[in-house]
Design a protein around this motif. Structure first.
Motif, PDB file in Angstrom:
ATOM      1  N   ILE A 158     -53.412 -79.967 -19.112  1.00  0.00           N
ATOM      2  CA  ILE A 158     -52.269 -79.435 -18.365  1.00  0.00           C
ATOM      3  C   ILE A 158     -51.483 -80.580 -17.739  1.00  0.00           C
ATOM      4  O   ILE A 158     -51.960 -81.711 -17.686  1.00  0.00           O
ATOM      5  CB  ILE A 158     -52.716 -78.451 -17.248  1.00  0.00           C
ATOM      6  N   LYS A 159     -50.308 -80.256 -17.266  1.00  0.00           N
ATOM      7  CA  LYS A 159     -49.445 -81.192 -16.549  1.00  0.00           C
ATOM      8  C   LYS A 159     -49.470 -80.837 -15.058  1.00  0.00           C
ATOM      9  O   LYS A 159     -49.873 -79.733 -14.687  1.00  0.00           O
ATOM     10  CB  LYS A 159     -48.000 -81.103 -17.082  1.00  0.00           C
TER      11      LYS A 159
ATOM     12  N   GLU B 277     -54.669 -85.254 -17.037  1.00  0.00           N
ATOM     13  CA  GLU B 277     -53.891 -84.406 -17.938  1.00  0.00           C
ATOM     14  C   GLU B 277     -54.622 -84.212 -19.267  1.00  0.00           C
ATOM     15  O   GLU B 277     -54.668 -83.098 -19.803  1.00  0.00           O
ATOM     16  CB  GLU B 277     -52.505 -85.016 -18.182  1.00  0.00           C
TER      17      GLU B 277
ATOM     18  N   LYS C  37     -51.921 -73.763 -19.833  1.00  0.00           N
ATOM     19  CA  LYS C  37     -51.408 -73.296 -18.550  1.00  0.00           C
ATOM     20  C   LYS C  37     -51.576 -71.779 -18.422  1.00  0.00           C
ATOM     21  O   LYS C  37     -51.348 -71.039 -19.361  1.00  0.00           O
ATOM     22  CB  LYS C  37     -49.933 -73.675 -18.469  1.00  0.00           C
TER      23      LYS C  37
ATOM     24  N   THR D  11     -50.076 -68.531 -17.617  1.00  0.00           N
ATOM     25  CA  THR D  11     -48.665 -68.181 -17.607  1.00  0.00           C
ATOM     26  C   THR D  11     -48.358 -66.864 -16.909  1.00  0.00           C
ATOM     27  O   THR D  11     -47.280 -66.684 -16.402  1.00  0.00           O
ATOM     28  CB  THR D  11     -48.121 -68.088 -19.043  1.00  0.00           C
TER      29      THR D  11
ATOM     30  N   GLU E 173     -49.477 -77.195 -13.103  1.00  0.00           N
ATOM     31  CA  GLU E 173     -50.042 -76.162 -13.978  1.00  0.00           C
ATOM     32  C   GLU E 173     -51.502 -75.895 -13.636  1.00  0.00           C
ATOM     33  O   GLU E 173     -52.155 -76.689 -12.963  1.00  0.00           O
ATOM     34  CB  GLU E 173     -49.918 -76.573 -15.442  1.00  0.00           C
ATOM     35  N   THR E 174     -51.969 -74.749 -14.132  1.00  0.00           N
ATOM     36  CA  THR E 174     -53.357 -74.321 -13.933  1.00  0.00           C
ATOM     37  C   THR E 174     -53.987 -74.104 -15.291  1.00  0.00           C
ATOM     38  O   THR E 174     -53.347 -73.574 -16.208  1.00  0.00           O
ATOM     39  CB  THR E 174     -53.396 -73.021 -13.104  1.00  0.00           C
ATOM     40  N   THR E 175     -55.239 -74.506 -15.422  1.00  0.00           N
ATOM     41  CA  THR E 175     -55.933 -74.321 -16.694  1.00  0.00           C
ATOM     42  C   THR E 175     -56.080 -72.836 -16.997  1.00  0.00           C
ATOM     43  O   THR E 175     -56.141 -71.999 -16.088  1.00  0.00           O
ATOM     44  CB  THR E 175     -57.330 -74.978 -16.670  1.00  0.00           C
TER      45      THR E 175
ATOM     46  N   THR F 233     -56.169 -76.501 -10.894  1.00  0.00           N
ATOM     47  CA  THR F 233     -54.729 -76.698 -10.782  1.00  0.00           C
ATOM     48  C   THR F 233     -54.545 -78.187 -10.537  1.00  0.00           C
ATOM     49  O   THR F 233     -55.279 -78.788  -9.748  1.00  0.00           O
ATOM     50  CB  THR F 233     -54.137 -75.888  -9.612  1.00  0.00           C
TER      51      THR F 233
ATOM     52  N   ASN G 230     -47.377 -69.005  -7.931  1.00  0.00           N
ATOM     53  CA  ASN G 230     -48.060 -68.930  -9.219  1.00  0.00           C
ATOM     54  C   ASN G 230     -49.563 -69.018  -9.008  1.00  0.00           C
ATOM     55  O   ASN G 230     -50.022 -69.667  -8.064  1.00  0.00           O
ATOM     56  CB  ASN G 230     -47.592 -70.061 -10.139  1.00  0.00           C
TER      57      ASN G 230
END
Length: 160
Positions: free
Chosen positions: A109-110, A104, A3, A5, A113-115, A121, A76
């Motif tokens: 990622i979940k 996923e 993700k 962050t 979230e973004t790689t 995303t 985000n």
């Protein structure tokens, strides 16, 4: 991939000034200004919100109230490509959960979230309106129907 962050973007104040100039002297411009700022950065960076707050004379708390109310705004960083996986009834019945699991696993990622590379995303949606093609995933405006977990990697590879 992990993700993203805390992506730190350089804020282009000249670009923000150009956006604000477009709405100078008009009332009720906060939403269109926020849309233009988001189009510039693909999300709403905190520094840009602070700058708009100062320039428009709108308290930052009020701006946050607006941008957190509407789902079209994002606070985000978002990926170059937005991958949406339908979890509606038709997709659910036809294996939508397995498509989400494959996304996923492939992206690491979940949902929400973004790689780390900023490429994707991942989002889940209640319906993409293509129930006859269930299960369905979408990348940006491209809809991919009759998905299987095995097809996910091939579809993702189309988006460099």
């Amino acid at each position: 991939m992990a993700k993203v962050t805390g992506a730190v973007d350089k804020i282009d104040y000249a670009e923000l000034d150009a956006i604000l100039a477009k709405y100078a002297g008009k009332q009720g411009v906060l939403i269109p200004v926020m849309q233009d700022v988001q189009n510039l950065y693909n999300y709403l960076p905190k520094a840009a919100l602070e700058y708009v707050s100062e320039k428009l004379g709108i308290p930052l708390a009020e701006i946050y109230g607006v941008v957190t109310f509407y789902s079209l705004f994002h606070l985000n960083p978002r990926g170059k490509y937005i991958s949406r996986c339908c979890q509606g009834t038709a997709c659910h019945v036809r294996g939508g959960a397995s498509i989400l699991n494959a996304l996923e696993a492939q992206l690491g990622i979940k949902p929400g979230e973004t790689t780390m590379d900023g490429r994707f995303t991942l989002e889940t949606v209640a319906c993409l309106g293509a129930c006859g093609l269930a299960p369905v995933m979408q990348i940006d405006e491209d809809t991919h129907g009759r998905m299987t977990p095995e097809k996910v990697a091939k579809v993702l590879a189309e988006y460099n």
